[in-house]
Design an enzyme around this catalytic site. Structure first.
Site, PDB file in Angstrom:
ATOM      1  N   ASP A 141       0.773  -1.367  -0.080  1.00 52.53           N
ATOM      2  CA  ASP A 141       0.103  -0.124  -0.075  1.00 52.53           C
ATOM      3  C   ASP A 141       0.894   1.215  -0.013  1.00 52.53           C
ATOM      4  OD1 ASP A 141      -2.085   1.685   0.162  1.00 52.53           O
ATOM      5  OD2 ASP A 141      -2.920   1.036   2.080  1.00 52.53           O
ATOM      6  N   CYS A 192      -4.695   6.357  -1.313  1.00 52.87           N
ATOM      7  CA  CYS A 192      -5.773   5.757  -2.653  1.00 52.87           C
ATOM      8  C   CYS A 192      -5.242   6.654  -3.876  1.00 52.87           C
ATOM      9  CB  CYS A 192      -7.155   6.299  -2.301  1.00 52.87           C
ATOM     10  SG  CYS A 192      -8.285   5.492  -3.515  1.00 52.87           S
TER      11      CYS A 192
END
Length: 318
Positions: free
Chosen positions: A24, A250
Site C-alpha cells: 500500500d 488511495c
C-alpha cells in the site's frame, strides 16, 4: 520497550498490526523502487516484531508498474517463522499469478469499495460485480489453505458520494462473510472518518458479524487517523493495518494522503499500555532506511521526535 502501566479495563490488552507499507505504501511512489531495496526493507521489517505483513500485489503490471516485480520479491525475501505473509490479488488472474509461489505466502487480500462511484473509478465495476468476482477467488484461496481478508474501501465516506450508509457497509460485509471470509478490513480510504463515527461503526459491526475478525485501516488525510484508531480500540477492535513512515494513499482521488504511520500507532499504543509485540526502535531504524532509499523525509511524527522513552532516559538523545 513501553513503560509499564495498567491497561484500562475497557481496552484490549494486546493488538495485532499488519504492516502494509511494502504494498500500500510503495504502490503510490512515483519513482521506481529497486527490487533489491524492497527485499532489504521487508527483511528488516519482519525482524522488528511485526508478525503480519502485506508484501506486494498481483495487480496488472501496466496498472501499477511499481509492483511489477511481485514474483521476484516473493522469491527473494527471507521471512522468519511466525510472520504471516499476505499478498493482494484483484481477481482470479491475479490469483493465478500468485499461486505458483503458494509456499511463499500465507494470506490473500481481496478488495472492493462500499461506494459505487469509487468502485467504478478504482476497478471499473459495480459493487455487486466485484462481489461476484471475489467469490471464486475466496473459494480457490481457501482450498489452498490460505487465510483470506476482504477489505471494504470507503467504509466511512466517499470523496465522490459523501456519506456512506454504515448499514450498506455491513450488508457488503455480510455477503463476504457468507462466502467464508473470516477477516474483513474496513478502510477509511481518504480520511473521512471521525472518532465518534468509528466507535459506533465497530460496535455495530461486531454485533452484526460474530466470528469475523474486524480490522481497522485508517488514512491520515485530515490528521484524525490515530484518534480514529483509539475509537476503534475502545469499541473492542484488536486488528489494525498501517504503513511505516505514513506512506500510501488511495491512487484514485486527488489529495488522498497516506496511511497512519506504523511507528506512530505503535508508540501511542505502547504509551497506553496496549502491547503490539513490535520493537519501536527497530521499526524506526527501518523507516530511516526507507528515507534513504526515497531520498526524502517521511511523514511519521515518531520518526522525527523519537520514542517518548528517549526523553525519560537522561542519557538518551533529546
Amino acid at each position: 520497550m513501553a513503560p509499564e502501566q495498567p491497561t484500562d479495563d475497557d481496552l484490549p490488552a494486546t493488538v495485532r498490526i499488519r504492516e502494509v507499507g511494502p504494498r500500500d505504501g510503495f504502490q503510490n511512489e512515483p519513482e521506481r523502487i529497486a527490487t533489491d531495496d524492497k527485499v532489504a526493507l521487508i527483511d528488516r521489517l519482519v525482524r522488528t516484531g511485526i508478525d503480519r505483513i502485506e508484501l506486494t500485489s498481483f495487480v496488472r503490471p501496466d496498472v501499477i508498474p511499481q509492483l511489477a516485480d511481485a514474483e521476484e520479491v516473493l522469491r527473494r525475501i527471507d521471512v522468519p517463522e511466525g510472520v504471516s505473509r499476505s499478498v493482494l490479488v484483484p481477481n482470479e488472474r491475479g490469483l493465478d499469478r500468485a499461486l505458483p509461489l503458494r509456499e511463499r505466502f500465507d494470506e490473500v487480500g481481496v478488495f472492493l469499495s462500499a461506494s459505487e462511484t469509487h468502485n467504478r473509478k478504482n476497478v471499473n465495476r459495480a459493487v455487486q460485480e466485484s462481489l461476484a468476482g471475489i467469490a471464486p477467488v475466496v473459494a480457490r484461496a481457501q482450498a489452498e489453505g490460505l487465510h483470506v481478508e476482504a477489505v471494504i474501501a470507503t467504509s466511512f465516506g466517499c470523496p465522490y458520494e459523501g456519506d456512506v450508509d454504515p448499514a450498506r457497509v455491513r450488508e457488503i460485509a455480510g455477503e463476504l462473510a457468507a462466502m467464508g471470509v473470516t477477516e474483513i478490513g474496513f478502510g477509511d480510504t481518504t480520511g473521512m472518518a471521525n472518532p465518534r463515527q468509528v466507535r459506533r461503526f465497530f460496535a455495530d459491526a461486531a454485533a452484526a458479524l460474530p466470528g469475523v475478525l474486524l480490522t481497522a485501516h485508517f488514512h491520515n488525510t485530515r490528521g484524525q487517523g490515530l484518534a480514529n484508531a483509539v475509537a476503534a480500540l475502545e469499541a473492542g477492535c484488536t486488528s489494525f493495518e498501517s504503513s511505516f513512515g505514513e506512506l500510501g494513499g488511495c491512487p484514485v482521488p486527488k489529495g488522498a494522503t497516506g496511511n497512519i504511520a506504523t511507528e506512530d500507532l505503535v508508540s501511542m499504543l505502547h504509551e497506553m499500555g496496549v502491547a503490539t509485540g513490535i520493537d519501536l526502535r527497530a521499526l524506526l531504524d527501518a523507516s530511516r532506511a526507507v528515507q534513504g532509499v526515497l531520498g526524502r523525509p517521511l511523514g511519521s511524527h515518531t520518526l522525527v521526535a523519537g520514542p517518548i522513552d528517549w526523553h525519560r532516559d537522561a542519557g538518551a538523545p533529546a
